[in-house]
Design a protein around this motif. Structure first.
Motif, PDB file in Angstrom:
ATOM      1  N   ILE A 188       0.899  -1.234  -0.157  1.00  0.00           N
ATOM      2  CA  ILE A 188      -0.063  -0.103   0.000  1.00  0.00           C
ATOM      3  C   ILE A 188       0.852   1.305  -0.080  1.00  0.00           C
ATOM      4  N   SER A 189       0.588   2.224  -0.916  1.00  0.00           N
ATOM      5  CA  SER A 189       1.235   3.371  -0.934  1.00  0.00           C
ATOM      6  C   SER A 189       0.273   4.513  -0.234  1.00  0.00           C
ATOM      7  N   ILE A 190       0.901   5.219   0.767  1.00  0.00           N
ATOM      8  CA  ILE A 190       0.139   6.365   1.451  1.00  0.00           C
ATOM      9  C   ILE A 190       0.696   7.741   1.243  1.00  0.00           C
ATOM     10  N   GLU A 191       0.279   8.711   0.543  1.00  0.00           N
ATOM     11  CA  GLU A 191       0.442   9.842   0.146  1.00  0.00           C
ATOM     12  C   GLU A 191       0.107  10.848   1.335  1.00  0.00           C
ATOM     13  N   SER A 192       0.934  11.312   2.089  1.00  0.00           N
ATOM     14  CA  SER A 192       0.427  12.243   3.015  1.00  0.00           C
ATOM     15  C   SER A 192       1.575  13.280   3.409  1.00  0.00           C
ATOM     16  N   PRO A 193       1.126  14.546   3.804  1.00  0.00           N
ATOM     17  CA  PRO A 193       2.058  15.468   4.114  1.00  0.00           C
ATOM     18  C   PRO A 193       2.387  15.579   5.934  1.00  0.00           C
ATOM     19  N   SER A 205       6.274   9.538   6.228  1.00  0.00           N
ATOM     20  CA  SER A 205       6.980  10.513   5.829  1.00  0.00           C
ATOM     21  C   SER A 205       6.210  11.617   5.121  1.00  0.00           C
ATOM     22  N   ASP A 206       6.770  12.700   4.988  1.00  0.00           N
ATOM     23  CA  ASP A 206       6.204  13.997   4.298  1.00  0.00           C
ATOM     24  C   ASP A 206       6.478  13.420   2.711  1.00  0.00           C
ATOM     25  N   VAL A 239       4.258   0.857   2.104  1.00  0.00           N
ATOM     26  CA  VAL A 239       4.251  -0.235   3.284  1.00  0.00           C
ATOM     27  C   VAL A 239       3.847  -1.654   2.540  1.00  0.00           C
ATOM     28  N   SER A 240       4.917  -2.424   2.992  1.00  0.00           N
ATOM     29  CA  SER A 240       4.793  -3.942   2.427  1.00  0.00           C
ATOM     30  C   SER A 240       3.879  -4.621   3.376  1.00  0.00           C
ATOM     31  N   LEU A 241       3.168  -5.619   2.636  1.00  0.00           N
ATOM     32  CA  LEU A 241       1.944  -6.078   3.294  1.00  0.00           C
ATOM     33  C   LEU A 241       2.314  -7.541   3.234  1.00  0.00           C
ATOM     34  N   ASP A 242       1.570  -8.271   4.272  1.00  0.00           N
ATOM     35  CA  ASP A 242       1.752  -9.673   4.305  1.00  0.00           C
ATOM     36  C   ASP A 242       0.303 -10.243   3.464  1.00  0.00           C
ATOM     37  N   GLY A 243       0.626 -10.431   1.959  1.00  0.00           N
ATOM     38  CA  GLY A 243      -0.595 -10.541   1.266  1.00  0.00           C
ATOM     39  C   GLY A 243      -0.747 -12.063   1.184  1.00  0.00           C
TER      40      GLY A 243
END
Length: 554
Positions: free
Chosen positions: A473-478, A508-509, A514-518
């Motif tokens: 999952i990629s989380i885009e956040s400031p 991070s900004d 985030v690597s997931l246990d798929g």
């Protein structure tokens, strides 16, 4: 407001207010001052207003036992009534002596079991003469503290969209309707008794309205709240307006109240009619008599706004916000989004590889057909770049992807705010985390303390059309420093404790992968925020975009 006690209140500083200590048993001085401890538990912090007609002061205070903010309405005896035997005349012809204060306390006790999302819950009632109460305090009511802003602070920020005003006041009207059905009143006709939450919801914060307040006064108060949010002017008492820091409405010589649409553009005729119907004379045509009618009419305005959402709205003098469907024609061109550009380039590259693969396959098949016909046809040679081998002898097939290898993007079928300990922060904007636009976002409310002081956490529950094995999952956040846990859920209503954690990270900004246990396919994934960004009394986190990628298959 009395002056701050300064050095004379050193015995009342935090850390000296535990039950049984000297500061809780010493007789309190007359008057209410910052730092004073009421009933050995509630420390007055900031005086935020007063209702002179009720003899009430409004304070933001601290519950020293539970370490939380509360709102306290304190009834003060007038200087002309030192013995407290008789009621005394106060502002606006009201009297706030001992007898009247007793009536107000009885009404507060009657409302103890009343709860509604449109008003603060009553927590405690402090009787006069009890331990730790100043001699000139005739009683106090403790309610939940409503975070956000006062009416004066809200209107000072600029004009508000009329439909947003209708949505914000609707819960308050519903609370008044429910209270009137139980024979209670809220006291909405005073501007400092209500506050506006960060989500824009208007709520009653302070209790103890004067005994003469009737349901009709609450209905007028609903109209006044609508009026001030639409026009920035308070239409009732000019004294209350000045005390609250609001401008009073200027009436023409005829005495008629100017309609909101005369003072700003874009106010729907339904809101115009509702406001004048609540604030006009009782015998006037179209007068609105009940809070139930106000609530119903506001719901109709909201429903009409939802129905017309596909059409450009009438200009209302308020610039469009990033989340609005319709944007201003003269709005400046948005700045390019690096995240969107990266996603577009990735998509083009994947498409190009797919096209080359198809062409190679077709060429091989066409060449095979010619060879099967006896090899008489012309030879076709397709030149393709060599594929790099990762180990092994030349000509050996490439190894299958390792477990957990990242595949293509998985589209989410739905998203909602997961908040079983609250009402869901900014739930109307959470869909923007899966809209593919890094320029839009969802943000939590601002919390005075870090999790888990007020709640264990808050999250975003993402649902998929069918179970899928996830690799990343990629989380885009400031909001750098935000700590998240990614959890797999069988149902969107599961408790956090029942979910399994498949990944966690500190953001991070920018974009955090985030690597997931798929290992097991999941239909619901919770992005659970356990620590907010910020510090001190300003703690919040913002998420612009969530992007899920499935586990690659060999």
């Amino acid at each position: 407001m009395p002056p701050d006690p300064g050095d004379t209140q050193r015995d009342l500083r935090p850390g000296r207010d535990a039950p049984g200590e000297t500061s809780t048993t010493t007789a309190q001085p007359s008057g209410t001052i910052t730092g004073m401890l009421l009933s050995g538990r509630y420390r007055l912090r900031t005086r935020v207003g007063s209702d002179t007609a009720a003899g009430a002061e409004f304070w933001r205070a601290e519950d020293t036992m539970l370490r939380r903010d509360v709102a306290i309405s304190v009834l003060r005896r007038l200087a002309a009534d030192p013995a407290g035997d008789d009621a005394d005349p106060a502002a606006d012809g009201e009297s706030v002596g001992s007898t009247r204060a007793g009536e107000m306390m009885v009404r507060a006790l009657r409302s103890g079991s009343f709860e509604h999302t449109g008003c603060a819950r009553l927590l405690d009632v402090l009787a006069p003469g009890s331990g730790g109460m100043p001699p000139d305090v005739l009683g106090a009511a403790v309610t939940e503290w409503i975070p956000g802003k006062s009416l004066a602070e809200v209107v000072s920020d600029g004009l508000i969209k009329p439909t947003a005003v209708a949505r914000g006041v609707a819960p308050l009207a519903a609370a008044a309707e429910a209270a009137h059905r139980r024979g209670l009143v809220l006291g909405i006709d005073h501007p400092q008794r209500v506050r506006v939450t960060p989500e824009g919801k208007v709520m009653v914060c302070f209790a103890l309205p004067r005994p003469t307040v009737t349901p009709a006064d609450d209905v007028r108060g609903l109209g006044a709240v609508l009026y001030v949010l639409l026009t920035s002017h308070w239409p009732l008492s000019g004294v209350d307006a000045a005390r609250a820091g609001l401008a009073a409405t200027e009436r023409p010589p005829s005495g008629e109240l100017p309609t909101p649409s005369l003072q700003r553009p874009g106010v729907p005729v339904e809101l115009d009619t509702l406001v004048i119907g609540t604030l006009g004379p009782e015998d006037a045509p179209g007068h609105v008599h009940t809070a139930a009618a106000v609530h119903r009419l506001l719901d109709e305005v909201i429903a009409e706004d939802d129905r017309l959402a596909l059409f450009p709205p009438e200009h209302d003098g308020v610039p469009s916000s990033p989340g609005d469907v319709w944007q201003d024609d003269d709005a400046g061109q948005a700045q390019p989004d690096p995240g969107r550009r990266r996603k577009l380039l990735t998509g083009v590259a994947v498409l190009a590889v797919a096209v080359v693969g198809v062409l190679v396959f077709l060429s091989i098949q066409f060449g095979s057909l010619l060879s099967d016909d006896g090899g008489e046809g012309p030879a076709i040679v397709v030149s393709t770049p060599p594929v790099a081998q990762q180990g092994g002898e030349p000509g050996e097939p490439a190894p299958a992807p390792a477990p957990g290898a990242v595949g293509d993007v998985v589209a989410a079928a739905g998203v909602e705010v997961y908040d079983k300990a609250g009402t869901g922060d900014n739930s109307g904007r959470v869909a923007q985390v899966i809209d593919g636009d890094g320029g839009s976002s969802w943000k939590t409310s601002t919390y005075k303390d870090q999790f888990p002081v007020f709640k264990p956490g808050i999250g975003i529950m993402v649902s998929f059309a069918s179970p899928v094995s996830l690799a990343e999952i990629s989380i885009e956040s400031p909001s750098a420093g935000t700590v998240v846990q990614v959890k797999a859920a069988q149902s969107a209503d599961d408790d956090v404790e029942e979910m399994s954690t498949i990944g966690e990270a500190t953001l991070s900004d920018g974009t955090t992968a985030v690597s997931l246990d798929g290992g097991e396919p999941v239909a619901h994934v919770l992005v659970w925020i356990t620590r907010l960004s910020g510090g001190g009394s300003e703690n919040s986190s913002q998420i612009n975009e969530l992007e899920f990628r499935r586990t690659a298959v060999g």
